[in-house]
Design a protein around this motif. Structure first.
Motif, PDB file in Angstrom:
ATOM      1  N   MET A  72     -30.363   4.144 -11.969  1.00 34.73           N
ATOM      2  CA  MET A  72     -30.749   5.530 -12.173  1.00 34.73           C
ATOM      3  C   MET A  72     -32.194   5.763 -11.742  1.00 34.73           C
ATOM      4  SD  MET A  72     -30.119   7.706 -15.610  1.00 34.73           S
ATOM      5  CE  MET A  72     -31.509   6.864 -16.342  1.00 34.73           C
ATOM      6  N   THR A  73     -32.425   6.816 -10.982  1.00 36.21           N
ATOM      7  CA  THR A  73     -33.764   7.136 -10.494  1.00 36.21           C
ATOM      8  C   THR A  73     -34.272   8.401 -11.188  1.00 36.21           C
ATOM      9  OG1 THR A  73     -33.129   6.229  -8.350  1.00 36.21           O
ATOM     10  CG2 THR A  73     -35.145   7.497  -8.419  1.00 36.21           C
ATOM     11  N   LYS A  74     -35.491   8.324 -11.697  1.00 35.57           N
ATOM     12  CA  LYS A  74     -36.115   9.455 -12.382  1.00 35.57           C
ATOM     13  C   LYS A  74     -37.528   9.655 -11.836  1.00 35.57           C
ATOM     14  CE  LYS A  74     -32.901  10.379 -15.506  1.00 35.57           C
ATOM     15  NZ  LYS A  74     -32.320  11.733 -15.638  1.00 35.57           N
ATOM     16  N   THR A  75     -38.070  10.833 -12.050  1.00 37.33           N
ATOM     17  CA  THR A  75     -39.432  11.112 -11.589  1.00 37.33           C
ATOM     18  C   THR A  75     -40.274  11.674 -12.729  1.00 37.33           C
ATOM     19  OG1 THR A  75     -38.658  11.580  -9.346  1.00 37.33           O
ATOM     20  CG2 THR A  75     -40.815  12.429  -9.935  1.00 37.33           C
ATOM     21  N   ILE A  76     -41.491  11.186 -12.854  1.00 38.44           N
ATOM     22  CA  ILE A  76     -42.464  11.748 -13.784  1.00 38.44           C
ATOM     23  C   ILE A  76     -43.485  12.526 -12.955  1.00 38.44           C
ATOM     24  CG2 ILE A  76     -44.317  11.205 -15.431  1.00 38.44           C
ATOM     25  CD1 ILE A  76     -42.773   8.681 -16.208  1.00 38.44           C
ATOM     26  N   ASN A  77     -43.687  13.792 -13.314  1.00 44.65           N
ATOM     27  CA  ASN A  77     -44.692  14.608 -12.632  1.00 44.65           C
ATOM     28  C   ASN A  77     -45.984  14.616 -13.424  1.00 44.65           C
ATOM     29  OD1 ASN A  77     -43.286  15.910 -10.252  1.00 44.65           O
ATOM     30  ND2 ASN A  77     -41.826  16.320 -11.913  1.00 44.65           N
ATOM     31  N   SER A  99     -46.220 -10.094  -4.393  1.00 43.39           N
ATOM     32  CA  SER A  99     -44.893  -9.563  -4.713  1.00 43.39           C
ATOM     33  C   SER A  99     -44.998  -8.072  -4.961  1.00 43.39           C
ATOM     34  CB  SER A  99     -44.350 -10.316  -5.940  1.00 43.39           C
ATOM     35  OG  SER A  99     -43.958  -9.472  -6.970  1.00 43.39           O
ATOM     36  N   ILE A 100     -44.058  -7.315  -4.405  1.00 43.01           N
ATOM     37  CA  ILE A 100     -44.053  -5.871  -4.590  1.00 43.01           C
ATOM     38  C   ILE A 100     -42.585  -5.430  -4.624  1.00 43.01           C
ATOM     39  CG2 ILE A 100     -43.964  -4.834  -2.283  1.00 43.01           C
ATOM     40  CD1 ILE A 100     -46.703  -3.527  -3.009  1.00 43.01           C
ATOM     41  N   THR A 101     -42.288  -4.398  -5.396  1.00 42.73           N
ATOM     42  CA  THR A 101     -40.908  -3.931  -5.493  1.00 42.73           C
ATOM     43  C   THR A 101     -40.838  -2.480  -5.054  1.00 42.73           C
ATOM     44  OG1 THR A 101     -40.459  -5.465  -7.305  1.00 42.73           O
ATOM     45  CG2 THR A 101     -38.927  -3.636  -7.032  1.00 42.73           C
ATOM     46  N   VAL A 102     -39.919  -2.185  -4.128  1.00 41.51           N
ATOM     47  CA  VAL A 102     -39.724  -0.806  -3.669  1.00 41.51           C
ATOM     48  C   VAL A 102     -38.308  -0.350  -4.042  1.00 41.51           C
ATOM     49  CG1 VAL A 102     -41.435  -0.850  -1.806  1.00 41.51           C
ATOM     50  CG2 VAL A 102     -39.120  -1.676  -1.362  1.00 41.51           C
ATOM     51  N   ILE A 103     -38.141   0.960  -4.085  1.00 41.96           N
ATOM     52  CA  ILE A 103     -36.883   1.573  -4.526  1.00 41.96           C
ATOM     53  C   ILE A 103     -36.222   2.220  -3.316  1.00 41.96           C
ATOM     54  CG2 ILE A 103     -35.907   3.369  -6.039  1.00 41.96           C
ATOM     55  CD1 ILE A 103     -38.499   3.015  -7.797  1.00 41.96           C
ATOM     56  N   PHE A 104     -34.863   2.157  -3.237  1.00 36.05           N
ATOM     57  CA  PHE A 104     -34.183   2.903  -2.167  1.00 36.05           C
ATOM     58  C   PHE A 104     -32.986   3.644  -2.739  1.00 36.05           C
ATOM     59  CE2 PHE A 104     -30.615  -0.047  -1.558  1.00 36.05           C
ATOM     60  CZ  PHE A 104     -31.129  -1.238  -2.063  1.00 36.05           C
ATOM     61  N   GLU A 105     -32.662   4.778  -2.109  1.00 36.91           N
ATOM     62  CA  GLU A 105     -31.531   5.631  -2.492  1.00 36.91           C
ATOM     63  C   GLU A 105     -30.810   6.092  -1.232  1.00 36.91           C
ATOM     64  OE1 GLU A 105     -31.704   8.025  -6.563  1.00 36.91           O
ATOM     65  OE2 GLU A 105     -32.924   8.900  -4.954  1.00 36.91           O
ATOM     66  N   ASN A 106     -29.478   6.037  -1.248  1.00 36.72           N
ATOM     67  CA  ASN A 106     -28.697   6.407  -0.062  1.00 36.72           C
ATOM     68  C   ASN A 106     -29.204   5.676   1.177  1.00 36.72           C
ATOM     69  OD1 ASN A 106     -27.113   8.253  -1.555  1.00 36.72           O
ATOM     70  ND2 ASN A 106     -28.770   9.745  -1.444  1.00 36.72           N
ATOM     71  N   SER A 107     -29.552   4.397   0.974  1.00 35.81           N
ATOM     72  CA  SER A 107     -30.039   3.507   2.043  1.00 35.81           C
ATOM     73  C   SER A 107     -31.415   3.875   2.591  1.00 35.81           C
ATOM     74  CB  SER A 107     -29.036   3.440   3.206  1.00 35.81           C
ATOM     75  OG  SER A 107     -27.799   2.936   2.755  1.00 35.81           O
ATOM     76  N   ASN A 108     -32.118   4.801   1.921  1.00 33.41           N
ATOM     77  CA  ASN A 108     -33.457   5.185   2.378  1.00 33.41           C
ATOM     78  C   ASN A 108     -34.532   4.723   1.406  1.00 33.41           C
ATOM     79  OD1 ASN A 108     -32.866   6.683   4.806  1.00 33.41           O
ATOM     80  ND2 ASN A 108     -31.906   8.208   3.446  1.00 33.41           N
ATOM     81  N   LEU A 109     -35.562   4.090   1.949  1.00 34.73           N
ATOM     82  CA  LEU A 109     -36.728   3.706   1.151  1.00 34.73           C
ATOM     83  C   LEU A 109     -37.389   4.941   0.548  1.00 34.73           C
ATOM     84  CD1 LEU A 109     -38.775   1.075   3.209  1.00 34.73           C
ATOM     85  CD2 LEU A 109     -37.973   0.849   0.855  1.00 34.73           C
ATOM     86  N   LEU A 110     -37.703   4.884  -0.756  1.00 34.33           N
ATOM     87  CA  LEU A 110     -38.419   5.993  -1.396  1.00 34.33           C
ATOM     88  C   LEU A 110     -39.925   5.760  -1.281  1.00 34.33           C
ATOM     89  CD1 LEU A 110     -36.416   6.902  -4.636  1.00 34.33           C
ATOM     90  CD2 LEU A 110     -36.205   7.780  -2.317  1.00 34.33           C
ATOM     91  N   LEU A 111     -40.461   5.962  -0.101  1.00 35.91           N
ATOM     92  CA  LEU A 111     -41.905   5.839   0.101  1.00 35.91           C
ATOM     93  C   LEU A 111     -42.517   7.230   0.192  1.00 35.91           C
ATOM     94  CD1 LEU A 111     -42.236   3.032   2.811  1.00 35.91           C
ATOM     95  CD2 LEU A 111     -42.573   2.817   0.352  1.00 35.91           C
ATOM     96  N   GLY A 112     -43.797   7.340  -0.180  1.00 39.95           N
ATOM     97  CA  GLY A 112     -44.517   8.589   0.008  1.00 39.95           C
ATOM     98  C   GLY A 112     -44.762   8.846   1.488  1.00 39.95           C
TER      99      GLY A 112
END
Lengths: 132, 132, 132
Positions: free
Chosen positions: A1-6, B94-107
């Motif tokens: 589950m993905t959530k966002t804090i603003n 070490s670093i952990t990144v998140i992805f959704e629908n196969s896309n990296l959630l980067l700024g």
């Protein structure tokens, strides 16, 4: 589950305690045991865990970072926020916390802080809550 | 799923943008949503996420690290690369990144950088892609 | 699966090698492939991965941190351990390692160190071992 804090920061550099909101989002999820990855999608901000009880601790951390990495310096980046980028690399933008029975496993004195290094701005922290 | 990115660095200290390769490996996996742990199996290198658009940002970070942790100093380690070990601990491996629908959630401005602190060398980054 | 490593530190600042214990806990678990999140529930300690073969490396890291962040300084926190809090934020309190076939994927020279910055004390590291 993905959530966002603003987050809306108010100062140029500032630590914002987001522990309660992280804790709430974990409790609201249906996942009882797992890890929560916190990710800051910004290049002039960071995330850290440190003492939240005495506000002078976050003041001392910010002051020391400002001493080591002054706002003005021999920087080539022309936007005037090189110091913020450097602090972001030193604190990091990703942190992983553990929870059990829907409770964050933090130490007695630990709080989770969003680190603003180039504010004031509107900011976000992305959370991925994963069962294990 | 575990994958490896091979890197050949060219300078003593250097940031190598590995965002496209991380992104490609996530897309090629059969996992749509999850986290990707990036791990550097070296003691004189690191990993960070910062601005990739303006190359002067990575130059300012490297220059500031060199100022704070000079190549030559009062070090006991006799291999001449103590500064690289210290920088590795400050950036982390070490670093952990998140992805959704196969896309990296980067700024918008974020790139993932392998940090060379004792090159030039052949280096690796190990990725573990986990569904959630 | 959540496990705890107990540590008794002996000095004010010290790196304690916990690689063998982390490795043993992963082997004892029934999980063959996955990630292991290591979390330090303290605000004046940290965790890092660096060279374990030559003890002068950890000495050089500690000495450099003490030079950059002296024990005594212009600190407002009155408990006398502000330097330890600041070092904790720079090294971090959370790290994620990868394992395959029950073996930690560490580089040849890498050891996992608990970082004591305000000892001697009784300390803990919490591990969450997750399959992937």
């Amino acid at each position: 589950m993905t959530k966002t804090i603003n987050i809306k920061t108010k100062s140029r550099t500032e630590f914002v305690d987001i522990t309660d909101e992280v804790s709430r989002l974990i409790k609201e999820s249906s996942i009882k045991n797992g890890i929560c990855c916190l990710f800051v999608p910004h290049t002039t901000a960071g995330i850290t865990i440190n003492e939240g009880a005495d506000p002078s601790v976050k003041r001392d951390i910010l002051t020391t970072l400002n001493r080591l990495i002054p706002f003005e310096g021999d920087y080539q980046h022309t936007e005037g926020n090189s110091a913020a980028h450097i602090k972001s690399t030193l604190t990091g933008v990703s942190i992983t916390v553990i929870f059990e029975n829907s409770n964050l496993l933090l130490g007695t004195w630990q709080s989770i802080f969003f680190c603003e290094f180039d504010g004031p701005r509107h900011r976000r922290v992305i959370l991925k809550i994963t069962s294990s």
